[in-house]
Scaffold this motif. Structure first.
Motif, PDB file in Angstrom:
ATOM      1  N   SER A   1      -8.406 -36.001  -4.097  1.00  0.00           N
ATOM      2  CA  SER A   1      -7.758 -34.701  -3.721  1.00  0.00           C
ATOM      3  C   SER A   1      -7.505 -34.483  -5.312  1.00  0.00           C
ATOM      4  CB  SER A   1      -6.897 -34.890  -2.327  1.00  0.00           C
ATOM      5  OG  SER A   1      -6.159 -33.658  -2.503  1.00  0.00           O
ATOM      6  N   GLY A   2      -6.498 -32.841  -5.351  1.00  0.00           N
ATOM      7  CA  GLY A   2      -5.980 -32.563  -5.790  1.00  0.00           C
ATOM      8  C   GLY A   2      -4.967 -31.612  -6.131  1.00  0.00           C
ATOM      9  N   ILE A   3      -4.620 -30.226  -6.345  1.00  0.00           N
ATOM     10  CA  ILE A   3      -3.727 -29.112  -6.683  1.00  0.00           C
ATOM     11  C   ILE A   3      -5.028 -28.281  -6.587  1.00  0.00           C
ATOM     12  CG2 ILE A   3      -3.010 -29.002  -9.581  1.00  0.00           C
ATOM     13  CD1 ILE A   3      -0.538 -27.904  -7.767  1.00  0.00           C
ATOM     14  N   GLU A   4      -5.598 -28.491  -7.226  1.00  0.00           N
ATOM     15  CA  GLU A   4      -6.574 -27.351  -7.138  1.00  0.00           C
ATOM     16  C   GLU A   4      -8.588 -28.000  -8.243  1.00  0.00           C
ATOM     17  OE1 GLU A   4      -8.646 -24.880  -5.834  1.00  0.00           O
ATOM     18  OE2 GLU A   4      -9.960 -24.698  -7.188  1.00  0.00           O
ATOM     19  N   PRO A   5      -9.121 -28.151  -7.296  1.00  0.00           N
ATOM     20  CA  PRO A   5      -9.632 -28.166  -5.649  1.00  0.00           C
ATOM     21  C   PRO A   5      -7.976 -29.074  -5.128  1.00  0.00           C
ATOM     22  CG  PRO A   5     -11.672 -28.200  -6.766  1.00  0.00           C
ATOM     23  CD  PRO A   5     -10.532 -28.490  -8.008  1.00  0.00           C
ATOM     24  N   GLY A   6      -8.451 -29.893  -3.672  1.00  0.00           N
ATOM     25  CA  GLY A   6      -7.968 -30.741  -3.261  1.00  0.00           C
ATOM     26  C   GLY A   6      -6.659 -29.485  -2.358  1.00  0.00           C
TER      27      GLY A   6
ATOM     28  N   ILE B   1      -9.035 -14.092   2.921  1.00  0.00           N
ATOM     29  CA  ILE B   1      -8.765 -15.261   2.171  1.00  0.00           C
ATOM     30  C   ILE B   1      -8.493 -15.245   0.996  1.00  0.00           C
ATOM     31  CG2 ILE B   1      -7.977 -17.650   1.978  1.00  0.00           C
ATOM     32  CD1 ILE B   1      -8.425 -17.548   5.353  1.00  0.00           C
ATOM     33  N   HIS B   2      -8.013 -14.877   0.104  1.00  0.00           N
ATOM     34  CA  HIS B   2      -8.358 -14.822  -1.596  1.00  0.00           C
ATOM     35  C   HIS B   2      -7.544 -15.912  -2.041  1.00  0.00           C
ATOM     36  CE1 HIS B   2      -9.840 -12.256  -5.235  1.00  0.00           C
ATOM     37  NE2 HIS B   2      -8.841 -13.159  -5.038  1.00  0.00           N
ATOM     38  N   CYS B   3      -7.775 -16.660  -2.616  1.00  0.00           N
ATOM     39  CA  CYS B   3      -6.963 -18.143  -3.030  1.00  0.00           C
ATOM     40  C   CYS B   3      -7.105 -17.557  -4.241  1.00  0.00           C
ATOM     41  CB  CYS B   3      -7.435 -19.257  -2.698  1.00  0.00           C
ATOM     42  SG  CYS B   3      -7.397 -19.546  -1.188  1.00  0.00           S
ATOM     43  N   TYR B   4      -5.712 -17.941  -5.655  1.00  0.00           N
ATOM     44  CA  TYR B   4      -6.239 -18.110  -6.835  1.00  0.00           C
ATOM     45  C   TYR B   4      -5.594 -19.127  -7.837  1.00  0.00           C
ATOM     46  CZ  TYR B   4      -6.374 -12.474  -6.198  1.00  0.00           C
ATOM     47  OH  TYR B   4      -5.458 -10.984  -5.708  1.00  0.00           O
ATOM     48  N   GLU B   5      -6.111 -19.247  -8.748  1.00  0.00           N
ATOM     49  CA  GLU B   5      -5.449 -19.985 -10.093  1.00  0.00           C
ATOM     50  C   GLU B   5      -5.369 -19.203 -11.293  1.00  0.00           C
ATOM     51  OE1 GLU B   5      -6.353 -24.691 -11.794  1.00  0.00           O
ATOM     52  OE2 GLU B   5      -7.109 -23.265 -13.399  1.00  0.00           O
TER      53      GLU B   5
ATOM     54  N   TYR C   1      -6.641 -26.580   1.148  1.00  0.00           N
ATOM     55  CA  TYR C   1      -5.787 -26.906   2.436  1.00  0.00           C
ATOM     56  C   TYR C   1      -4.583 -26.349   2.481  1.00  0.00           C
ATOM     57  CZ  TYR C   1      -3.088 -29.964   5.240  1.00  0.00           C
ATOM     58  OH  TYR C   1      -2.906 -31.357   6.145  1.00  0.00           O
ATOM     59  N   LEU C   2      -3.935 -25.775   1.278  1.00  0.00           N
ATOM     60  CA  LEU C   2      -2.883 -24.656   1.447  1.00  0.00           C
ATOM     61  C   LEU C   2      -2.880 -23.138   2.540  1.00  0.00           C
ATOM     62  CD1 LEU C   2       0.166 -24.358   0.762  1.00  0.00           C
ATOM     63  CD2 LEU C   2      -0.555 -22.760  -0.998  1.00  0.00           C
ATOM     64  N   PRO C   3      -3.856 -22.728   1.879  1.00  0.00           N
ATOM     65  CA  PRO C   3      -4.670 -21.456   2.686  1.00  0.00           C
ATOM     66  C   PRO C   3      -5.146 -21.947   4.240  1.00  0.00           C
ATOM     67  CG  PRO C   3      -6.234 -22.032   1.743  1.00  0.00           C
ATOM     68  CD  PRO C   3      -4.989 -22.997   1.298  1.00  0.00           C
TER      69      PRO C   3
END
Length: 365
Positions: free
Chosen positions: A137-142, A162-166, A147-149
Motif C-alpha cells: 500500500s501507500g498513499i498513491e498508489p495504495g 471516476i477521475h482521480c488526480y495527484e 481505495y479512496l474512490p
C-alpha cells in the motif's frame, strides 16, 4: 493491548518514519532493522531514523532477522533494481513464515493483476509455504486513486466516471536517474523519457484501474494513455539539480480505463517543479494534494491534502511538499500490520482487508 513484533526493512525515508512511529505505538514492538549499507551495520536504529538511540542495532544479516521470528516485516527498501531486487526478499521472508507489508512494490496494490506472472506465482507459492500474507500500500498508489474512490462510491446511486488526480510539486525529490532519465525533467522536449514509452503509464497504473473496476463489478476492456510535458520559462534550482529555462518543468499523464466503450476510470498525475509552470493544468491544494471526482448520482468531489506541521519531528529532513504524504504512505502499511496478520495466507489488496483502523494512534498522542 497485545503487541506485534515487527522488523523494519531499510532506513530510508519511509523506513525512518516507521521506526519513529513504532516507538509511540503500544501495539507494536520493534525487534530488528535491516540496512543495505555496511557502514550502517551496528548503528542504533533510532539514530538512523534521526532520533535518539532506542536499543535496536541495525544489521544486514537477513537470516538473523528471520531467526528473531517477528510477526511482520515492514518493507520499505528502495533502489535502482526496484522489483527485481524486492521480489527475492519477499520470497525469502514469506517462505520463512513472516508476514510482509510493503511500500516498495507499488504495482502489488493489486496483486492479482501483478506482472510478470512468474513473479506473482513465486510470491503466492512462498506465502502458501509460509502460511503468511503479503500486502502492499501507500498513499498513491495504495489509497488516493484506488481505495479512496471506492470508499466514496458507497454514497453513489449511479456512477458515470471516476477521475482521480495527484497534483503536486516534486521540487524536493532529489533522485536524478528517476527525475531526469525516467520522467524527463530538465530535459529538452525532444528527449523521450521512459514514462513516455508506449505501455509504461498503463503498466504502472492499470492494476489500480482494474482494482476499482472489479470492486464495482465492471470490466476494463482497454487501458489508454496520455502524456504531455510543459517547459519552465525560468531556470529552477531544485533537489535534482539545476533545471534550465526551456526544458521540461512539468508532466501530465493519464491512465484511462475503458468500460463499455467509454473512458470511465481515469488516474491522472500532474507533477511540477514550481507552481508557476503549466499554469493552465489542474492544480490542487498547497504543494501536494489528491482529488477524486465521481460523476453520477450524486456528483462527488473530494480533495485530500496530507500536511505535516513538523517534518523534522517525524524523522523527515530536507523535504517540504511531500512530507505529509510520506508519513501517510508509511502509516498505510504500519497500521495494517494486525489486519494482515489476521488475514488468510496469500497476496491481498486493500479491498480484501477490513478498514485498517489504527487502534494505537490516539495513545501515540
Amino acid at each position: 493491548m497485545s503487541q506485534q513484533r515487527v522488523v523494519v526493512w531499510a532506513t530510508g525515508g519511509i523506513g525512518a518514519i516507521a521506526i519513529r512511529a513504532i516507538q509511540h505505538r503500544p501495539d507494536l514492538e520493534l525487534v530488528g532493522v535491516w540496512v543495505h549499507s555496511e557502514d550502517k551495520v551496528g548503528t542504533d536504529a533510532g539514530v538512523l531514523a534521526g532520533g535518539d538511540p532506542i536499543g535496536v542495532a541495525a544489521t544486514n544479516d537477513a537470516d538473523a532477522l528471520i531467526a528473531l521470528r517477528p510477526d511482520c516485516v515492514i518493507y520499505a527498501a528502495s533502489g535502482p533494481e526496484r522489483d527485481a531486487g524486492h521480489i527475492p526478499d519477499y520470497v525469502k521472508l514469506l517462505s520463512a513464515g513472516l508476514n510482509v507489508v510493503t511500500t516498495s512494490t507499488t504495482r502489488l496494490v493489486n496483486p492479482h493483476n501483478y506482472e510478470p506472472a512468474e513473479w506473482r506465482d513465486q510470491l503466492a507459492a512462498a506465502a502458501k509455504q509460509g502460511q503468511v500474507t503479503l500486502y502492499a500500500s501507500g498513499i498513491e498508489p495504495g489509497f488516493a486513486a484506488d481505495y479512496l474512490p471506492l470508499v466514496l462510491s458507497t454514497q453513489s446511486s449511479q456512477i458515470e466516471t471516476i477521475h482521480c488526480y495527484e497534483m503536486g510539486l516534486y521540487d524536493d525529490y532529489g533522485v536524478p536517474d528517476i527525475m531526469s532519465d525516467a520522467l524527463g525533467f530538465g530535459r529538452p522536449l525532444e528527449y523521450e523519457p521512459w514514462i513516455s514509452f508506449p505501455g509504461a503509464i498503463a503498466g504502472e497504473w492499470q492494476g489500480q484501474l482494474r482494482l476499482v473496476a472489479e470492486a464495482l463489478g465492471v470490466e476494463i476492456e482497454e487501458v489508454r494513455e496520455t502524456f504531455d510535458r510543459a517547459i519552465t520559462e525560468r531556470t529552477l534550482d531544485v533537489a535534482m539539480g539545476r533545471v534550465e529555462a526551456g526544458t521540461c518543468g512539468a508532466l501530465r499523464m493519464q491512465a484511462i480505463g475503458v468500460v463499455d466503450g467509454r473512458e470511465a476510470i481515469i488516474i491522472e498525475h500532474v507533477t511540477r517543479l514550481a507552481h508557476d509552470v503549466a499554469p493552465d493544468w489542474p492544480r490542487g491544494i498547497g504543494d501536494l494534494s489528491y482529488r477524486v471526482n465521481i460523476t453520477g448520482v450524486p456528483d462527488i468531489d473530494c480533495t485530500l491534502a496530507a500536511t505535516l506541521r513538523d517534518p523534522a519531528g517525524a524523522g523527515i529532513g530536507g523535504m517540504t511538499s511531500g512530507a505529509g504524504a510520506m508519513v501517510a504512505t508509511a502509516m498505510r502499511v504500519l497500521n495494517a500490520v494486525p489486519y494482515v496478520m489476521a488475514a488468510e495466507p496469500g497476496l491481498v489488496s486493500s479491498v480484501e482487508l477490513p478498514l485498517t483502523i489504527p487502534k494505537g494512534a490516539f495513545a501515540a498522542s
